[in-house]
Design an enzyme around this catalytic site. Structure first.
Site, PDB file in Angstrom:
ATOM      1  N   HIS A  56     -64.761   6.917-102.300  1.00  0.00           N
ATOM      2  CA  HIS A  56     -64.374   5.612-102.838  1.00  0.00           C
ATOM      3  C   HIS A  56     -64.477   5.616-104.355  1.00  0.00           C
ATOM      4  CE1 HIS A  56     -68.736   5.133-102.566  1.00  0.00           C
ATOM      5  NE2 HIS A  56     -68.694   3.982-103.217  1.00  0.00           N
ATOM      6  N   HIS A  58     -66.077   3.967-106.763  1.00  0.00           N
ATOM      7  CA  HIS A  58     -67.215   3.638-107.637  1.00  0.00           C
ATOM      8  C   HIS A  58     -67.576   4.824-108.539  1.00  0.00           C
ATOM      9  CE1 HIS A  58     -68.670   0.153-104.881  1.00  0.00           C
ATOM     10  NE2 HIS A  58     -67.761  -0.236-105.758  1.00  0.00           N
ATOM     11  N   ASP A  60     -70.258   6.085-109.596  1.00  0.00           N
ATOM     12  CA  ASP A  60     -71.309   7.025-109.196  1.00  0.00           C
ATOM     13  C   ASP A  60     -70.833   8.014-108.122  1.00  0.00           C
ATOM     14  OD1 ASP A  60     -71.357   4.658-107.495  1.00  0.00           O
ATOM     15  OD2 ASP A  60     -73.178   5.471-106.581  1.00  0.00           O
ATOM     16  N   HIS A  61     -69.550   7.926-107.756  1.00  0.00           N
ATOM     17  CA  HIS A  61     -68.976   8.877-106.789  1.00  0.00           C
ATOM     18  C   HIS A  61     -67.808   9.682-107.369  1.00  0.00           C
ATOM     19  CE1 HIS A  61     -71.299   7.239-103.329  1.00  0.00           C
ATOM     20  NE2 HIS A  61     -71.399   6.244-104.196  1.00  0.00           N
ATOM     21  N   HIS A 114     -67.493  -2.030 -98.279  1.00  0.00           N
ATOM     22  CA  HIS A 114     -68.218  -1.727 -99.522  1.00  0.00           C
ATOM     23  C   HIS A 114     -67.171  -1.679-100.637  1.00  0.00           C
ATOM     24  CE1 HIS A 114     -71.111   0.087-102.240  1.00  0.00           C
ATOM     25  NE2 HIS A 114     -70.306   1.107-102.425  1.00  0.00           N
ATOM     26  N   ASP A 133     -71.021   5.309 -98.868  1.00  0.00           N
ATOM     27  CA  ASP A 133     -71.711   4.026 -98.964  1.00  0.00           C
ATOM     28  C   ASP A 133     -71.291   3.074 -97.846  1.00  0.00           C
ATOM     29  OD1 ASP A 133     -72.636   5.298-101.185  1.00  0.00           O
ATOM     30  OD2 ASP A 133     -71.931   3.823-102.637  1.00  0.00           O
ATOM     31  N   HIS A 171     -76.508   7.623-100.602  1.00  0.00           N
ATOM     32  CA  HIS A 171     -77.692   7.266-101.408  1.00  0.00           C
ATOM     33  C   HIS A 171     -78.969   7.401-100.598  1.00  0.00           C
ATOM     34  CE1 HIS A 171     -75.610   5.421-104.919  1.00  0.00           C
ATOM     35  NE2 HIS A 171     -74.667   5.174-104.017  1.00  0.00           N
TER      36      HIS A 171
HETATM   37 FE    FE Z   1     -72.644   4.606-104.474  1.00  0.00          FE
HETATM   38 ZN    ZN Z   2     -70.398   2.746-103.896  1.00  0.00          ZN
END
Ligand code: FE
Ligand code: ZN
Length: 259
Positions: A56, A58, A60-61, A114, A133, A171
């Protein structure tokens, strides 16, 4: 031929994963949270990155896509529905597609909620689920996009996978998830056992992944929203729609402050 999986921490609480197809040597990173730990994991194993599978949009990915592409020329696969939000995708996938890493095949499953277009990657032969996530141990991702019904329906589809599937999530949130889960499902023996195991692992700074999907089905309250116990905990009628109970659980978790 087997698939080898390397698990390592990245950023503050993300997990990075490498999957290595032994027959061909092809190696994929699941998401691109951070270049340095991915590079170090590759070096430790003596593997070369050939692919990146993105779940996805985001940051942080996806943040490490550009440097990893530059360094390794890796081919980047990601969700068609989020293509406009992710830099550097080479191949677009949607629900039901399969993606090969050498001789290993992953089925793409959409798990919206999400983010609207989030996908997860499932290896039916080795029974590995990279759930990002969408599904955490004892929890689920925050509902940033979309609505409870499709999010719940997506989780039900993940719940239909075999019990011996190993879940690798995005996570390390298991301890805080356990604290919330115990407030809504305190008499659940599977949950109490898993919460104890999570505490022991975290006390030794060990990852709580992978975890068996069978255990999550029994212990994760968000996979049990169609169980009357959870409806009762949310002060809803026992026959309330599962996605309504799910929405109430998600809201309660958002507002939850650990003691
Ligand atoms: Fe994440
Ligand atoms: Zn995420």
């Amino acid at each position: 031929m087997p698939l080898l999986i390397d698990v390592f921490p990245a950023r503050s609480d993300n997990y990075g994963y490498l999957v290595h197809d032994v027959a061909t040597g092809r190696t994929a990173a699941i998401d691109a949270p951070e270049a340095k730990p991915i590079r170090e994991a590759l070096g430790r194993r003596g593997w070369t990155l050939t692919d990146i599978l993105i779940t996805h949009h985001h940051s942080d990915h996806v943040e490490a896509i550009p440097p990893l592409k530059r360094e390794y020329g890796a081919i980047v696969t990601g969700p068609r529905a989020e293509a406009a939000k992710i830099l550097g995708l080479d191949r677009l996938v949607a629900d039901g597609d399969t993606i090969a890493i050498g001789q290993s095949e992953f089925v793409v499953i959409e798990a919206p909620g999400h983010t609207l277009g989030q996908v997860v990657y499932y290896d039916p032969e080795g029974r590995h689920l990279f759930s990002a996530d969408a599904l955490f141990s004892l929890g689920v991702g925050r509902m940033f996009e979309g609505s409870p019904k499709p999010m719940w329906d997506g989780l039900v589809r993940l719940r239909e996978l075999p019990n011996d599937t190993l879940v690798y999530c995005g996570h390390e949130y298991a301890q805080s998830n356990a604290a919330f889960a115990l407030t809504v499902d305190p008499n659940n023996a599977a949950l109490r056992i898993r919460a104890g195991e999570v505490d022991r692992l975290r006390a030794q700074n060990l990852p709580t992944v992978p975890v068996s999907l069978g255990l999550e089905k029994a212990a994760n309250p968000f996979l049990r929203a169609d169980h009357p116990t959870l409806a009762r905990a949310m002060k809803l009628p026992a026959d309330a729609d599962a996605h309504v109970v799910f929405a109430a659980l998600r809201r309660a978790k958002d507002e939850f402050k650990p003691a």
